[in-house]
Design a protein around this motif. Structure first.
Motif, PDB file in Angstrom:
ATOM      1  N   ILE A 170       1.319  -1.525  -0.421  1.00 45.38           N
ATOM      2  CA  ILE A 170       0.019   0.061   0.276  1.00 45.38           C
ATOM      3  C   ILE A 170       1.027   1.386   0.470  1.00 45.38           C
ATOM      4  O   ILE A 170       0.427   1.936  -0.829  1.00 45.38           O
ATOM      5  CB  ILE A 170      -1.193  -0.024   0.796  1.00 45.38           C
ATOM      6  N   ALA A 171       1.585   1.118   0.467  1.00 47.25           N
ATOM      7  CA  ALA A 171       2.803   2.451   1.355  1.00 47.25           C
ATOM      8  C   ALA A 171       3.200   2.775  -0.654  1.00 47.25           C
ATOM      9  O   ALA A 171       3.494   3.742  -0.891  1.00 47.25           O
ATOM     10  CB  ALA A 171       3.729   1.964   1.954  1.00 47.25           C
ATOM     11  N   VAL A 172       4.068   2.048  -0.906  1.00 48.19           N
ATOM     12  CA  VAL A 172       4.331   1.984  -2.067  1.00 48.19           C
ATOM     13  C   VAL A 172       3.932   1.852  -3.085  1.00 48.19           C
ATOM     14  O   VAL A 172       4.040   2.924  -4.030  1.00 48.19           O
ATOM     15  CB  VAL A 172       5.281   0.362  -2.861  1.00 48.19           C
ATOM     16  N   GLY A 173       2.330   1.739  -3.584  1.00 47.64           N
ATOM     17  CA  GLY A 173       1.378   2.225  -4.503  1.00 47.64           C
ATOM     18  C   GLY A 173       0.799   3.688  -3.944  1.00 47.64           C
ATOM     19  O   GLY A 173       0.765   4.423  -5.187  1.00 47.64           O
ATOM     20  N   ALA A 174       0.668   4.053  -3.063  1.00 53.96           N
ATOM     21  CA  ALA A 174       0.476   5.619  -2.682  1.00 53.96           C
ATOM     22  C   ALA A 174       1.878   6.855  -3.218  1.00 53.96           C
ATOM     23  O   ALA A 174       1.618   7.417  -3.678  1.00 53.96           O
ATOM     24  CB  ALA A 174       0.363   5.818  -0.847  1.00 53.96           C
ATOM     25  N   PHE A 175       2.612   5.960  -2.625  1.00 53.69           N
ATOM     26  CA  PHE A 175       4.059   6.673  -2.958  1.00 53.69           C
ATOM     27  C   PHE A 175       4.734   7.056  -4.973  1.00 53.69           C
ATOM     28  O   PHE A 175       4.655   7.772  -5.309  1.00 53.69           O
ATOM     29  CB  PHE A 175       6.302   5.901  -2.770  1.00 53.69           C
ATOM     30  N   ALA A 176       4.172   5.515  -5.759  1.00 54.49           N
ATOM     31  CA  ALA A 176       4.329   5.652  -7.240  1.00 54.49           C
ATOM     32  C   ALA A 176       2.606   6.777  -7.508  1.00 54.49           C
ATOM     33  O   ALA A 176       2.901   7.746  -8.419  1.00 54.49           O
ATOM     34  CB  ALA A 176       4.066   5.061  -7.769  1.00 54.49           C
ATOM     35  N   LEU A 177       1.476   7.205  -6.802  1.00 49.48           N
ATOM     36  CA  LEU A 177       0.439   8.059  -6.951  1.00 49.48           C
ATOM     37  C   LEU A 177       1.474   9.561  -6.701  1.00 49.48           C
ATOM     38  O   LEU A 177       1.411  10.696  -7.819  1.00 49.48           O
ATOM     39  CB  LEU A 177      -0.659   7.924  -6.524  1.00 49.48           C
ATOM     40  N   SER A 178       2.344   9.141  -5.734  1.00 53.65           N
ATOM     41  CA  SER A 178       2.044  10.662  -5.119  1.00 53.65           C
ATOM     42  C   SER A 178       3.869  10.999  -6.402  1.00 53.65           C
ATOM     43  O   SER A 178       3.511  12.304  -6.632  1.00 53.65           O
ATOM     44  CB  SER A 178       2.571  10.931  -4.231  1.00 53.65           C
ATOM     45  N   LEU A 179       4.010  10.460  -6.653  1.00 49.70           N
ATOM     46  CA  LEU A 179       5.087  10.670  -7.942  1.00 49.70           C
ATOM     47  C   LEU A 179       4.854  10.694  -9.097  1.00 49.70           C
ATOM     48  O   LEU A 179       5.780  11.724  -9.241  1.00 49.70           O
ATOM     49  CB  LEU A 179       6.099   9.162  -7.778  1.00 49.70           C
ATOM     50  N   THR A 180       3.611  10.562  -9.825  1.00 57.71           N
ATOM     51  CA  THR A 180       3.464  10.591 -10.925  1.00 57.71           C
ATOM     52  C   THR A 180       3.087  12.214 -10.812  1.00 57.71           C
ATOM     53  O   THR A 180       2.947  12.902 -11.973  1.00 57.71           O
ATOM     54  CB  THR A 180       1.575  10.121 -10.890  1.00 57.71           C
ATOM     55  N   GLY A 181       2.291  13.064 -10.153  1.00 56.46           N
ATOM     56  CA  GLY A 181       2.052  14.624  -9.608  1.00 56.46           C
ATOM     57  C   GLY A 181       1.179  15.175 -10.228  1.00 56.46           C
ATOM     58  O   GLY A 181       0.867  16.010 -10.487  1.00 56.46           O
ATOM     59  N   ARG A 182       0.201  13.868 -10.465  1.00 55.79           N
ATOM     60  CA  ARG A 182      -1.146  13.816 -10.898  1.00 55.79           C
ATOM     61  C   ARG A 182      -2.320  13.608 -10.459  1.00 55.79           C
ATOM     62  O   ARG A 182      -3.563  13.509 -10.393  1.00 55.79           O
ATOM     63  CB  ARG A 182      -1.522  13.056 -12.432  1.00 55.79           C
ATOM     64  N   VAL A 183      -2.289  13.424  -9.097  1.00 50.48           N
ATOM     65  CA  VAL A 183      -3.083  12.264  -8.205  1.00 50.48           C
ATOM     66  C   VAL A 183      -2.712  13.610  -6.887  1.00 50.48           C
ATOM     67  O   VAL A 183      -2.187  13.377  -6.355  1.00 50.48           O
ATOM     68  CB  VAL A 183      -3.217  11.246  -7.523  1.00 50.48           C
ATOM     69  N   ALA A 184      -3.862  14.376  -6.341  1.00 47.45           N
ATOM     70  CA  ALA A 184      -4.035  15.133  -5.112  1.00 47.45           C
ATOM     71  C   ALA A 184      -3.504  13.937  -3.848  1.00 47.45           C
ATOM     72  O   ALA A 184      -4.300  12.758  -3.801  1.00 47.45           O
ATOM     73  CB  ALA A 184      -5.278  16.189  -4.901  1.00 47.45           C
ATOM     74  N   VAL A 185      -2.558  15.024  -3.189  1.00 51.64           N
ATOM     75  CA  VAL A 185      -3.015  13.964  -1.592  1.00 51.64           C
ATOM     76  C   VAL A 185      -4.393  13.762  -1.217  1.00 51.64           C
ATOM     77  O   VAL A 185      -3.801  12.625  -0.763  1.00 51.64           O
ATOM     78  CB  VAL A 185      -2.680  15.118  -0.984  1.00 51.64           C
ATOM     79  N   PRO A 186      -5.417  14.706  -0.823  1.00 49.49           N
ATOM     80  CA  PRO A 186      -6.623  13.881  -0.751  1.00 49.49           C
ATOM     81  C   PRO A 186      -6.862  12.163  -1.172  1.00 49.49           C
ATOM     82  O   PRO A 186      -7.086  11.764  -0.431  1.00 49.49           O
ATOM     83  CB  PRO A 186      -7.919  15.001  -1.122  1.00 49.49           C
ATOM     84  N   TRP A 187      -6.485  11.965  -2.299  1.00 51.05           N
ATOM     85  CA  TRP A 187      -7.404  11.077  -3.050  1.00 51.05           C
ATOM     86  C   TRP A 187      -5.970   9.561  -2.863  1.00 51.05           C
ATOM     87  O   TRP A 187      -6.489   8.187  -2.731  1.00 51.05           O
ATOM     88  CB  TRP A 187      -7.015  11.075  -5.011  1.00 51.05           C
ATOM     89  N   VAL A 188      -4.824  10.024  -2.565  1.00 52.31           N
ATOM     90  CA  VAL A 188      -3.873   9.359  -1.601  1.00 52.31           C
ATOM     91  C   VAL A 188      -4.548   8.703  -0.683  1.00 52.31           C
ATOM     92  O   VAL A 188      -3.725   7.576  -0.427  1.00 52.31           O
ATOM     93  CB  VAL A 188      -2.127   9.512  -1.309  1.00 52.31           C
ATOM     94  N   VAL A 189      -4.945   9.388   0.014  1.00 49.14           N
ATOM     95  CA  VAL A 189      -5.027   9.301   1.696  1.00 49.14           C
ATOM     96  C   VAL A 189      -5.878   8.051   1.380  1.00 49.14           C
ATOM     97  O   VAL A 189      -6.065   7.467   2.099  1.00 49.14           O
ATOM     98  CB  VAL A 189      -5.727  10.496   1.879  1.00 49.14           C
ATOM     99  N   LEU A 190      -6.997   8.815   0.563  1.00 46.23           N
ATOM    100  CA  LEU A 190      -8.582   8.191  -0.039  1.00 46.23           C
ATOM    101  C   LEU A 190      -8.012   6.611  -0.194  1.00 46.23           C
ATOM    102  O   LEU A 190      -8.785   5.515   0.263  1.00 46.23           O
ATOM    103  CB  LEU A 190      -9.078   8.246  -0.742  1.00 46.23           C
ATOM    104  N   PHE A 191      -7.367   6.630  -1.163  1.00 47.48           N
ATOM    105  CA  PHE A 191      -6.503   5.056  -1.692  1.00 47.48           C
ATOM    106  C   PHE A 191      -6.111   3.981  -0.281  1.00 47.48           C
ATOM    107  O   PHE A 191      -6.541   3.152  -0.106  1.00 47.48           O
ATOM    108  CB  PHE A 191      -5.531   4.959  -2.719  1.00 47.48           C
ATOM    109  N   CYS A 192      -5.393   5.178   0.291  1.00 49.05           N
ATOM    110  CA  CYS A 192      -4.259   4.173   1.539  1.00 49.05           C
ATOM    111  C   CYS A 192      -5.555   3.606   2.291  1.00 49.05           C
ATOM    112  O   CYS A 192      -5.522   2.596   2.929  1.00 49.05           O
ATOM    113  CB  CYS A 192      -3.602   4.720   2.606  1.00 49.05           C
TER     114      CYS A 192
END
Length: 403
Positions: free
Chosen positions: A371-393
């Motif tokens: 889950i952490a690696v997936g969230a980091f990858a989403l953040s790394l794209t720069g296209r996914v806002a932080v609230p969506w990363v929170v929701l994913f986790c």
């Protein structure tokens, strides 16, 4: 120049408050994104500042310890409407996230223990790992671009992880400043021009003396298992005074201030930090959550308010103290070298915090790591806002039963 009338000053302060309140409700993305929001609002849309003056204010705030985006907002309010404008900017920008963090602190103990609740909390902890890792990567790219500063960062990591004492992080910052002065001779400060600021030299001196006196008191306050009001104020003031880089860098200092003395357990601390990633406004609003959760002998609302004021105050005092002499200060070559060393040490502090307490507290198995690696990858794209990363986790933690 004629001074504004009292009614005009009040109207201007109300205007400042309304604009910053809207920014406090909508400014997602952390301190770097906040700088872009502020430029768009006050340079492009309202034309309160030109690009040159905005850049000068931003340079002051990034040079000094404290929450850079909040300091910039404070300085813009001060420039626009004097002291009441500065206060209006701070309250407007901070109030929404501070109220939400306070609500989380009050409601969290009322939630009955449940598997889903535990998974949500675990998801928030994993968010903190991914977001801080992403922030660390970005800071390392900009603040540790050469061998000398990389060595300073590694030294800071080693000092904090190997000693782990109450003064280890402050010692790492001081060491970074000394090493930067010696080994960062190639670093140059930003170009400056002779801008004039709406702060008198007497006011600047008074703010500088107040900052130094309060920091001296905060540093002399011994850590105690029972904080009380003086201990609470000292811990948060000391944190606000020593945070270079703002944003995620506040994590290790706050962890040292409230977890190590036993005022709050690591799980509750990381849960609050993870939740703060989903909110707009300044990261320092986390102090409302922490203050409300600390037993200082006060009602939670009072403790939260004191923690908020204490953590923001040193940064605001320093901005006010620095503005009149900013150009002369940056003309000194040693200043840029010292700041370069401090910034490199700050990267080391954040790297140490990524391991302990974040990784140690949040990553307990393969599911958490994925889950952490997936969230980091989403953040790394720069296209996914932080609230969506929170929701994913959070969703992923609930689905996998992580707790």
């Amino acid at each position: 120049m004629n001074l504004p009338t009292r009614s005009a000053a009040q109207a201007s302060s109300l205007e400042v408050f309304g604009i910053f309140l809207l920014l406090g409700l909508t400014s997602f993305g952390g301190p770097i994104a906040h700088l872009a929001y502020l430029r768009r609002e006050f340079v492009e849309r309202r034309r309160w500042l030109d690009d040159e003056r905005f850049a000068q204010l931003m340079a002051v705030c990034q040079f000094l310890p404290g929450p850079a985006s909040s300091q910039l907002g404070f300085a813009i309010g001060l420039d626009r409407a004097g002291w009441t404008g500065a206060l209006a900017a701070f309250v407007g920008f901070t109030l929404p996230s501070a109220l939400l963090m306070f609500a989380l602190a009050v409601l969290a103990p009322m939630l009955a223990p449940h598997a889903v609740t535990g998974s949500i909390v675990q998801g928030l902890k994993i968010v903190a790992v991914a977001v801080v890792a992403h922030g660390l990567l970005g800071m390392a790219r900009s603040l540790v671009p050469d061998v000398a500063r990389a060595a300073i960062a590694v030294s800071a990591v080693a000092l904090v992880l190997l000693t782990g004492g109450a003064w280890s992080q402050l010692s790492a910052v001081v060491l970074g400043a000394m090493l930067g002065l010696v080994f960062c001779a190639h670093v140059r400060g930003p170009a400056t021009t002779g801008q004039r600021w709406h702060v008198g030299h007497r006011a600047a001196l008074a703010c500088l003396l107040a900052f130094a006196a309060l920091l001296g008191l905060a540093l002399s306050m011994p850590l105690s298992p029972s904080p009380g009001v003086p201990g609470l104020l000292a811990a948060f003031y000391r944190t606000g005074a020593l945070v270079f880089g703002g944003g995620h860098v506040v994590l290790p200092l706050l962890q040292q201030a409230v977890v190590e003395p036993g005022w709050m357990d690591a799980d509750a601390f990381i849960t609050g930090y993870g939740a703060a990633q989903a909110l707009p406004g300044p990261m320092f609003a986390l102090s409302a959550y922490l203050g409300a959760g600390i037993d200082a002998g006060l009602p939670p609302a009072a403790s939260a308010g004191l923690a908020l004021v204490a953590i923001f105050l040193p940064g605001f005092l320093l901005v006010t103290a620095t503005l009149p002499g900013w150009t002369r200060l940056l003309a000194r070559p040693a200043a840029a070298r010292v700041v370069a060393g401090i910034n490199a040490a700050v990267v080391g502090l954040l790297a140490a915090a990524l391991y302990d307490p974040l990784w140690v507290t949040a990553i307990h198995g393969v599911a958490d790591l994925v889950i952490a690696v997936g969230a980091f990858a989403l953040s790394l794209t720069g296209r996914v806002a932080v609230p969506w990363v929170v929701l994913f986790c959070v969703v992923a933690a609930v689905l996998t039963g992580a707790a």
